[in-house]
Each structure stands twice: as C-alpha cells, then as structure tokens.
Design an enzyme around this catalytic site. Structure first.
Site, mmCIF file in Angstrom:
data_model
loop_
_atom_site.group_PDB
_atom_site.id
_atom_site.type_symbol
_atom_site.label_atom_id
_atom_site.label_comp_id
_atom_site.label_asym_id
_atom_site.label_seq_id
_atom_site.Cartn_x
_atom_site.Cartn_y
_atom_site.Cartn_z
ATOM 1 N N TYR A 56 1.030 -1.294 -0.127
ATOM 2 C CA TYR A 56 -0.005 0.104 -0.070
ATOM 3 C C TYR A 56 0.953 1.339 -0.202
ATOM 4 O O TYR A 56 0.274 2.318 -0.247
ATOM 5 C CB TYR A 56 -1.037 -0.029 1.005
ATOM 6 C CG TYR A 56 -1.856 -1.117 1.311
ATOM 7 C CD1 TYR A 56 -2.149 -2.181 0.328
ATOM 8 C CD2 TYR A 56 -2.585 -1.340 2.479
ATOM 9 C CE1 TYR A 56 -2.800 -2.992 0.434
ATOM 10 C CE2 TYR A 56 -3.443 -2.217 2.683
ATOM 11 C CZ TYR A 56 -3.638 -3.134 1.461
ATOM 12 O OH TYR A 56 -4.725 -4.228 1.641
ATOM 13 N N LYS A 81 0.906 -7.040 5.714
ATOM 14 C CA LYS A 81 1.222 -8.287 4.937
ATOM 15 C C LYS A 81 2.588 -8.107 4.140
ATOM 16 O O LYS A 81 2.909 -7.098 3.788
ATOM 17 C CB LYS A 81 -0.152 -8.180 3.989
ATOM 18 C CG LYS A 81 -1.402 -7.801 4.573
ATOM 19 C CD LYS A 81 -2.599 -7.837 3.679
ATOM 20 C CE LYS A 81 -3.881 -7.250 4.161
ATOM 21 N NZ LYS A 81 -3.776 -5.871 4.406
ATOM 22 N N HIS A 114 0.037 -11.759 1.588
ATOM 23 C CA HIS A 114 -0.992 -11.201 0.980
ATOM 24 C C HIS A 114 -1.621 -11.672 -0.252
ATOM 25 O O HIS A 114 -2.892 -11.550 -0.473
ATOM 26 C CB HIS A 114 -0.188 -9.777 0.210
ATOM 27 C CG HIS A 114 -1.039 -8.724 0.205
ATOM 28 N ND1 HIS A 114 -0.706 -7.478 0.225
ATOM 29 C CD2 HIS A 114 -2.211 -8.479 0.139
ATOM 30 C CE1 HIS A 114 -1.580 -6.495 -0.029
ATOM 31 N NE2 HIS A 114 -2.704 -7.248 -0.259
#
Length: 285
Positions: A56, A81, A114
């Site tokens: 992210y 993750k 993930h």
C-alpha cells in the site's frame, strides 16, 4: 456476531488472541497527510484495529499517525502483509523487519501472506507458500507477531499450511454483497480460521445499489452501514476504508441495529456486482 456493541468488542482467534470486530482498511489510501489524518480520525472515532500492507506504500504514514494519536499500543491491533515479490523464507523475514520499522512498532498483532503463490506463475507454488509460512511461524514463536494468517487463499492454497505446526488464524478475502466465496468461507469456518472481509463496500460500488439503499432506509442507515453490519451478521470481520472524516465516523455506527433474517436472505441472494475481478489463481502480479 450480531451481539457486538462497539468497535472495541473482540473475537478470539484459534490461538486465543483477541481481535477487534471491525478493522479500518487503508488500501488505496495515499501516503502522506491523507493517510496520517484518516488513521488519526479512525482512532479518535474508536477504531482499535488498523489494517495495512507493505504494497500500500503508506506504512510510514500509518506509523506516524499511531504515534501522533497517543493511543495506547496495547489497545491497538495492527495488521500488515508480506507482498508477492517478498515471498520465501529470507525475503519474508526482511520484509517483516521493514514493515515493523516503517510502522515504528515493536511487534505486529497480525501478519498475513498477501496473495498465495499460485500454479499459473510458479511450478513450486506450494513450496513458496510453505517457506513464507515457515518464516512467519518463526516470527510468531519469537513473539514478534501475535497472530499469523493469509489473504486471498482458497482451500487448495491453504491445504499444505494446515498440515504445519502452526495453522493460519485468519484468511482475509474479498467478501461483499454478491460475492460471498462460499467454498472458501466454509473451509475456513470448518478449520477455525477467521474470515476478514476486504472491500466490504465493493470499493464504493455497493453504495449506490438501489436494493441496498432501500433495505438500509428501513433501518435509517446508509448502504455502507448496511454492508458493514451484513458482514458482521455473516460472521466475517469487515475492513471498511474511507479517507473522509464523516464517512469514517458513519462506518462505526453499525451497532445499534440488527438486519432481519428476511433482509439477510434477500441480501445474501443478490447477484455478483461490484467485485474486483481478481482471481488468486490468475493474478499476474
């Protein structure tokens, strides 16, 4: 799960660790001021559970927000993750350290793989997942992570991990109205793995659906609140995401109503719409 009364109410994972019943999602939250402010807002509105990931690109900002919020670390539940390029034993250990440093934390509450390594990209996909899991198991046993799990794993990806010494505690999957992933959900339930719902609002696509709006209005709620409540009543842990202060607050107001059995049936029967279209066995990233 319909008897929760606040964001700090918890569920117990299969290792006995407690997880707050709704999480604040940060996927697609831009790094910098927006991420810092939205996480601070979330904490001020009562969120105890923040969900992020290395990919992210906003972990540094989330770490700053946690620090600036002056929240008691013991009362927060922070998830990150390991990204696809970092799967494998040594690389997972390194990726974890980087996330921990970026977040300025001493430990993580939950760390997830993930996406599964899958057959469409790797001959030895199962082994890659197992080596990643071995690193995470080690970090878990060392107390650096309080719980470990996976994200986007389907039953065939989970099978080998279920035969290891520490079984996954969480599977975070795309779960929203029209996309309930029944087979994966049932597998997780049968194996005592908590299902977390990413994109519970279908990245916003649920919010303008006329059926959902109509049902929500019966309860004087928004479609977003209905979707979050619906996840809870379907025994999943929703991770709604917003960067707008008013929406972040609105998404917390899901504990003062219960969706009737009849309305649950109607919503559960809705057709697929608003999904990401991402299939763990077909992704190319």
């Amino acid at each position: 799960m319909s008897n929760f009364s606040s964001l700090s109410d918890t569920l117990t994972l299969n290792n006995g660790y407690k997880i707050p019943c709704v999480g604040f999602g940060t996927w697609q939250t831009p790094d910098g001021e927006v991420a810092i402010q939205s996480v601070k807002d979330a904490i001020s509105f009562g969120y105890k559970h923040i969900d992020t990931a290395a990919i992210y690109g906003n972990e540094i900002s989330i770490g700053k927000a946690i620090k600036e919020s002056n929240a008691n670390r013991n009362e927060l539940f922070i998830t990150s993750k390991v990204w696809n390029k970092e799967r494998g034993y040594q690389t997972t250990l390194k990726a974890f350290e980087k996330s921990l440093n970026d977040l300025q934390l001493d430990y993580l509450d939950l760390y997830l793989i993930h996406w599964p390594a899958a057959q469409n990209q790797f001959k030895d996909w199962d082994n890659i997942n197992l080596e990643t899991w071995r690193a995470m198991t080690e970090l878990y046993k060392a107390g650096k992570i309080k719980a470990i799990g996976v994200s986007n794993f389907m039953p065939h990806h989970l099978k080998s991990l279920m035969e290891t010494e520490i079984k996954p505690m969480v599977n975070q999957i795309e779960f929203h109205v029209g996309f309930m992933q029944e087979e994966t959900f049932k597998y997780c339930k049968d194996n005592n793995i908590l299902v977390e719902a990413w994109s519970p609002l279908g990245t916003g696509k649920m919010l303008n659906n006329s059926t959902l709006k109509e049902i929500a209005s019966k309860y004087n709620k928004s479609a977003a609140q209905l979707c979050i409540r619906w996840c809870l009543q379907n025994n999943t842990l929703p991770l709604p995401k917003s960067v707008t202060s008013a929406r972040i607050k609105e998404n917390t107001e899901v504990f003062d109503f219960v969706i009737s059995d009849e309305d649950m049936k109607t919503i559960n029967a809705m057709e697929y719409f608003g999904g990401s279209g991402l299939n763990p066995d077909k992704i190319d990233f």
